[in-house]
Scaffold this motif. Structure first.
Motif, PDB file in Angstrom:
ATOM      1  N   LEU B   7       1.485  -1.432  -0.115  1.00 37.48           N
ATOM      2  CA  LEU B   7       0.326   0.014   0.108  1.00 37.48           C
ATOM      3  C   LEU B   7       0.599   1.076  -0.048  1.00 37.48           C
ATOM      4  N   GLN B   8       2.072   1.443   0.793  1.00 38.73           N
ATOM      5  CA  GLN B   8       2.866   2.203   0.790  1.00 38.73           C
ATOM      6  C   GLN B   8       3.379   2.576  -0.586  1.00 38.73           C
ATOM      7  N   GLN B   9       3.707   1.508  -1.814  1.00 39.02           N
ATOM      8  CA  GLN B   9       4.069   1.737  -2.727  1.00 39.02           C
ATOM      9  C   GLN B   9       3.289   2.297  -3.779  1.00 39.02           C
ATOM     10  N   ALA B  10       2.180   1.888  -3.332  1.00 42.93           N
ATOM     11  CA  ALA B  10       1.289   2.112  -4.500  1.00 42.93           C
ATOM     12  C   ALA B  10       0.727   3.779  -4.082  1.00 42.93           C
ATOM     13  N   ILE B  11       0.381   4.448  -2.741  1.00 43.56           N
ATOM     14  CA  ILE B  11       0.333   5.203  -2.979  1.00 43.56           C
ATOM     15  C   ILE B  11       1.656   6.380  -3.049  1.00 43.56           C
ATOM     16  N   ILE B  12       3.379   6.010  -2.992  1.00 50.43           N
ATOM     17  CA  ILE B  12       4.177   7.315  -4.071  1.00 50.43           C
ATOM     18  C   ILE B  12       4.045   6.657  -5.287  1.00 50.43           C
ATOM     19  N   ASN B  13       3.734   5.679  -5.436  1.00 54.62           N
ATOM     20  CA  ASN B  13       3.729   5.523  -6.750  1.00 54.62           C
ATOM     21  C   ASN B  13       2.281   6.539  -7.553  1.00 54.62           C
ATOM     22  N   GLY B  14       1.047   7.020  -6.771  1.00 59.86           N
ATOM     23  CA  GLY B  14      -0.027   7.342  -7.467  1.00 59.86           C
ATOM     24  C   GLY B  14      -0.954   7.041  -8.108  1.00 59.86           C
ATOM     25  N   GLN B  15      -0.748   5.436  -7.813  1.00 57.86           N
ATOM     26  CA  GLN B  15      -2.021   4.624  -8.187  1.00 57.86           C
ATOM     27  C   GLN B  15      -3.079   4.459  -7.436  1.00 57.86           C
ATOM     28  N   ALA B  16      -4.250   5.137  -7.341  1.00 52.50           N
ATOM     29  CA  ALA B  16      -5.359   5.373  -7.105  1.00 52.50           C
ATOM     30  C   ALA B  16      -5.907   3.955  -6.665  1.00 52.50           C
ATOM     31  N   ALA B  17      -6.109   3.206  -7.938  1.00 54.06           N
ATOM     32  CA  ALA B  17      -7.187   1.947  -8.026  1.00 54.06           C
ATOM     33  C   ALA B  17      -6.339   1.296  -6.702  1.00 54.06           C
ATOM     34  N   LEU B  18      -5.161   1.314  -7.273  1.00 58.31           N
ATOM     35  CA  LEU B  18      -4.534  -0.153  -6.759  1.00 58.31           C
ATOM     36  C   LEU B  18      -4.535   0.084  -5.214  1.00 58.31           C
ATOM     37  N   ALA B  19      -4.238   1.262  -4.454  1.00 58.55           N
ATOM     38  CA  ALA B  19      -4.196   2.120  -2.701  1.00 58.55           C
ATOM     39  C   ALA B  19      -5.507   1.081  -2.295  1.00 58.55           C
ATOM     40  N   ILE B  41       0.148   4.998   5.299  1.00 59.33           N
ATOM     41  CA  ILE B  41      -0.252   6.039   4.863  1.00 59.33           C
ATOM     42  C   ILE B  41       1.159   7.308   5.331  1.00 59.33           C
ATOM     43  N   ILE B  42       1.236   7.086   6.861  1.00 59.02           N
ATOM     44  CA  ILE B  42       1.838   8.377   7.163  1.00 59.02           C
ATOM     45  C   ILE B  42       2.986   7.905   6.424  1.00 59.02           C
ATOM     46  N   PRO B  43       3.672   6.993   6.532  1.00 66.04           N
ATOM     47  CA  PRO B  43       4.896   6.478   5.797  1.00 66.04           C
ATOM     48  C   PRO B  43       5.574   7.359   4.719  1.00 66.04           C
ATOM     49  N   ALA B  44       3.985   6.557   3.733  1.00 62.64           N
ATOM     50  CA  ALA B  44       4.204   6.624   2.271  1.00 62.64           C
ATOM     51  C   ALA B  44       3.739   8.066   2.107  1.00 62.64           C
ATOM     52  N   MET B  45       3.461   8.808   2.908  1.00 61.57           N
ATOM     53  CA  MET B  45       3.350  10.377   2.621  1.00 61.57           C
ATOM     54  C   MET B  45       4.897  11.379   3.143  1.00 61.57           C
ATOM     55  N   ASP B  46       5.507  10.845   3.439  1.00 61.71           N
ATOM     56  CA  ASP B  46       6.639  11.485   4.746  1.00 61.71           C
ATOM     57  C   ASP B  46       7.649  10.821   3.342  1.00 61.71           C
ATOM     58  N   GLU B  47       7.624  10.010   2.788  1.00 60.73           N
ATOM     59  CA  GLU B  47       8.919   9.824   1.889  1.00 60.73           C
ATOM     60  C   GLU B  47       8.165  10.660   0.293  1.00 60.73           C
ATOM     61  N   VAL B  48       7.016  10.777   0.445  1.00 59.65           N
ATOM     62  CA  VAL B  48       6.741  12.070  -0.806  1.00 59.65           C
ATOM     63  C   VAL B  48       6.785  13.155  -0.489  1.00 59.65           C
ATOM     64  N   GLY B  49       7.068  13.616   0.662  1.00 58.25           N
ATOM     65  CA  GLY B  49       7.232  14.717   1.696  1.00 58.25           C
ATOM     66  C   GLY B  49       8.972  14.504   0.942  1.00 58.25           C
ATOM     67  N   ARG B  50       8.997  13.837   1.227  1.00 57.59           N
ATOM     68  CA  ARG B  50      10.813  13.703   1.179  1.00 57.59           C
ATOM     69  C   ARG B  50      11.455  13.746  -0.597  1.00 57.59           C
ATOM     70  N   ARG B  51      10.861  13.188  -1.239  1.00 63.11           N
ATOM     71  CA  ARG B  51      11.139  13.453  -2.428  1.00 63.11           C
ATOM     72  C   ARG B  51      10.948  14.671  -2.940  1.00 63.11           C
ATOM     73  N   MET B  52       9.812  14.961  -2.818  1.00 67.24           N
ATOM     74  CA  MET B  52       9.149  16.829  -2.896  1.00 67.24           C
ATOM     75  C   MET B  52      10.305  17.219  -2.685  1.00 67.24           C
ATOM     76  N   ARG B  53      10.520  17.376  -1.877  1.00 63.90           N
ATOM     77  CA  ARG B  53      11.638  18.157  -0.959  1.00 63.90           C
ATOM     78  C   ARG B  53      13.249  18.648  -1.967  1.00 63.90           C
ATOM     79  N   GLU B  54      13.396  17.088  -2.179  1.00 61.48           N
ATOM     80  CA  GLU B  54      14.152  17.183  -3.204  1.00 61.48           C
ATOM     81  C   GLU B  54      14.602  17.250  -4.373  1.00 61.48           C
ATOM     82  N   CYS B  55      12.941  17.436  -5.105  1.00 59.45           N
ATOM     83  CA  CYS B  55      12.807  17.929  -6.480  1.00 59.45           C
ATOM     84  C   CYS B  55      12.530  16.796  -7.101  1.00 59.45           C
TER      85      CYS B  55
END
Lengths: 510, 213
Positions: B7-19, B41-55
């Motif tokens: 689930l964490q991977q699906a959220i990071i990859n933006g796969q809504a149906a799979l999530a 969910i929280i670790p997924a969005m933390d990872e998204v945040g990290r990737r956003m910060r790192e451009c």
């Protein structure tokens, strides 16, 4: 007396020698020399960097935040944060701006006397003196808009205007500056005491309001509409100008929102309002303006593209001046960069930025998402000039604003086939059309896209001949133009997000 | 990989149906609704945040990841009602201030806060100070998040804070502000409790402020 002490300031590479009193803000000294202050001189960007080669200039917390310790050590300073405290030799990062004038031959009804046409831009001013009996341009003067030291874009100009006394200061400043330009025109044509028959100005709504002395407060917030957008008639004398015959001064009417008479002038200059086929007009500025239509119906809108096309907020961004990479191409995977003036590369201008990203997409150095392949922080173009990840992001924002605006206007019109798209302004002259298409900025075949030059100035000149006598073609055309407020379009932000990504490949669509 | 990892991977990859599918699968296999948050969910969005910060991630990637996260939380929220062990991290009233219609940045912050376990009351754009006051009262909020994208509208953040003061609610809530023209100095000058320079910073700040609110 120390207060009266003056210092000598030498500029590199222009070799200009200036004098300034102790304590004078360096901003005021350099502004006169054409240096620009993108953030309005508030220490919020790095656009006014100068290198102190001899002498001293103080460092403050705002500069420490924007400059690395290596840069500070090497003498780099933010000019807006420094005052003159010693003799100085300063290297300028910016050069003189190349401002686009208009030398198009146009048809007109001769009338007698002299006329003046002024393109009052947010950044640059262009004024031409014409012999109205022959249509001949007798003199041209260009300058940077003096208000720019209080903010580079229209929003920061408004912000300054709504503060105490700000509006009056901006109004007086621009009236004085344009009056001075007209004096210079007469002087250059050896017609110092001659009578002027007519003066016509064009500009966006904010420039219109500031020149005419109308309150800019309604333009500071949603719905960004003012009621005083009509044709403004003023007299030279009430503007504080002393020209023989007290000529009438007219600022052509605005179209709605921030879209002003410069766009109306562009519509007249390109004859878009007479066309049977649907055509478009795009001005790729900080405030991008878009028109779609034909003689039946025209839609116009403005969209905040930000300053990326002008090289601002780009890590090695600069204007299209000596040392700027202006073209990037690839042959068999090998990069070629064209540098303005065949000098050593020093930075990247708007057209070079668009080329670089288009080439990067072709070479798959840049992914359609905008991500640099392999997670690299930058892509070296021609040392020391590199394109960084955040530069690509800035271009994505600018590109999406224009592309989304174009898409929504076309949809509103009913998705017509676009027969021609005119690119107005300096950037439209330099940008490579294939590259603009590759990044999805102007998604039309190159043969349909035409650089139209300074259409605002050409339109202002046409108005000198058609406005008098109230035959009113300008007024009549204006009534056929509908302003679309993109920020009120529920779909705009969705389309904007879609347009943030680059097209996979341009070939698929042909 | 466990269903939480997937689930964490699906959220990071933006796969809504799979999530959505993975969330159902997890529930069917007996996972407790509340366990999805700390483990996926929280670790997924933390990872998204990290990737956003790192451009690495830009606005589109963040938005589709947030959409995938919402597909999961929409299934879970109704199941959490009445679960005494679950306490929302806080109630956030958010909106873009009066005179301003920009909502992409505000939406990203709202969705990230939601994924971090906050309950979000999104008032939309062009939000008048009175509306903020009313929402804080009605929803018993403990955090107010204000956004502005224009230098000319950012002044209305101050008006909103003053309205909360006048209503006697200022001490009840923590106020955080953000948006392109906003700075730390501005946040201090208008009496806000904090400034988030990007969405991950806003989440961190909200967590910290809500803990002391």
């Amino acid at each position: 007396m120390t207060e009266n002490k003056t210092y000598r300031i030498t500029l590199r590479p222009t070799h200009a020698e200036l004098r300034a009193a102790a304590g004078t803000p360096l901003r005021d000294v350099l502004f006169e020399q054409g240096v620009e202050f993108p953030c309005g001189g508030q220490g919020r960007c790095r656009g006014c960097r100068v290198r102190v080669m001899e002498g001293t200039a103080g460092i403050n917390p705002a500069q420490r935040e924007r400059l690395s310790s290596e840069e500070i050590e090497a003498g780099w300073r933010l000019a807006c944060q420094c005052t003159v405290e010693s003799d100085l030799v300063i290297e300028l990062l910016q050069w003189d701006a190349a401002i686009l004038v208009d030398d198009t031959v146009f048809a007109f009804q001769p009338r007698s006397g002299l006329g003046v046409a002024v393109d009052l831009g947010t950044t640059t001013l262009v004024a031409q003196l014409l012999d109205l009996s022959t249509g001949r341009v007798l003199a041209v003067r260009t300058a940077l808009n003096g208000q720019a030291r209080f903010g580079a874009d229209v929003m920061s100009r408004i912000q300054f205007g709504v503060a105490d006394g700000g509006q009056r200061q901006l109004t007086e400043m621009i009236r004085r500056q344009i009056g001075g330009l007209i004096e210079q025109l007469l002087f250059a044509a050896s017609l110092t005491c001659a009578e002027i028959a007519d003066i016509v100005l064009v500009g966006n709504t904010v420039m219109h309001h500031l020149f005419c002395g109308f309150d800019v407060a309604p333009l500071s917030h949603y719905p960004f509409e003012s009621e005083r957008t009509g044709l403004a008639r003023l007299g030279a004398r009430e503007l504080g100008w002393k020209f023989a015959g007290d000529p009438p001064v007219r600022f052509l009417p605005c179209l709605g929102g921030f879209v002003g008479s410069d766009v109306l002038a562009g519509i007249m200059a390109t004859k878009l309002a007479e066309s049977q086929n649907v055509q478009g007009l795009v001005d790729l500025g900080t405030n991008g303006e878009i028109v779609i239509g034909n003689r039946e119906r025209m839609l116009c809108a403005s969209t905040a593209a930000g300053p990326a096309f002008e090289g601002a907020r780009i890590s090695m961004g600069m204007r299209a001046a000596t040392g700027a990479i202006s073209e990037v191409t690839a042959e068999e995977g090998k990069l070629h960069c064209h540098v303005v003036g065949n000098a050593a590369p020093r930075g990247l201008c708007g057209s070079g930025l668009v080329d670089a990203v288009a080439t990067g997409l072709e070479l798959e150095v840049i992914q359609p998402s905008g991500r640099l392949a392999g997670g690299d922080a930058q892509w070296m173009l021609a040392p020391p000039v590199a394109l960084t990840q955040s530069d690509v992001r800035e271009l994505q924002l600018a590109k999406a604003a224009i592309a989304a605006g174009l898409r929504i206007l076309l949809e509103r019109w009913g998705n017509p086939e676009l027969h021609r798209l005119y690119l107005a302004g300096a950037f439209g002259n330099y940008i490579n059309r294939a590259s603009a298409r590759r990044i999805g900025l102007i998604d039309f075949p190159s043969e349909k896209v035409e650089a139209a030059g300074n259409t605002a100035l050409l339109g202002a000149k046409l108005a000198l001949f058609s406005l008098d006598g109230e035959d009113g073609s300008f007024q009549e055309v204006r009534r056929r133009i509908e302003h679309v407020s993109l920020n009120e379009d529920a779909r705009f932000q969705d389309v904007f997000v879609e347009e943030l990504t680059f097209p996979q490949s341009v070939h698929a669509r042909d | 990989m466990t269903v939480f990892d997937e689930l964490q991977q699906a959220i990071i990859n933006g796969q809504a149906a799979l999530a959505k599918e993975l969330t159902k699968k997890g529930l069917d296999s007996g996972k407790k609704p509340r366990d999805f948050f700390p483990n996926a969910i929280i670790p997924a969005m933390d990872e998204v945040g990290r990737r956003m910060r790192e451009c690495e991630f830009f606005i589109p990637e963040v938005l589709i990841a947030a959409r995938a996260s919402r597909a999961a939380t929409d299934l879970l929220r109704p199941l959490l009602v009445g679960d005494e062990a679950v306490q929302a991290a806080g109630v956030v009233v958010c909106g873009t201030v009066k005179g301003d219609l920009h909502d992409i940045g505000k939406n990203i912050v709202a969705m990230m806060l939601e994924s971090a376990g906050f309950r979000i009351v999104d008032l939309g754009v062009d939000v008048a100070p009175e509306k903020i006051v009313q929402a804080v009262k009605d929803e018993n909020a403990n955090v107010v998040a204000l956004s502005a994208l224009l230098t000319t509208t950012m002044v209305n953040m101050k008006g909103s804070i003053e309205a909360l003061k006048a209503a006697g609610l200022r001490d009840k809530v923590k106020i955080l502000v953000g948006g392109a023209p906003v700075t730390d100095a501005w946040a201090n000058s208008i009496g806000a409790d904090g400034y988030g320079k990007d969405a991950p910073a806003a989440v961190e700040l909200a967590r910290r402020l809500a803990a002391t609110a």
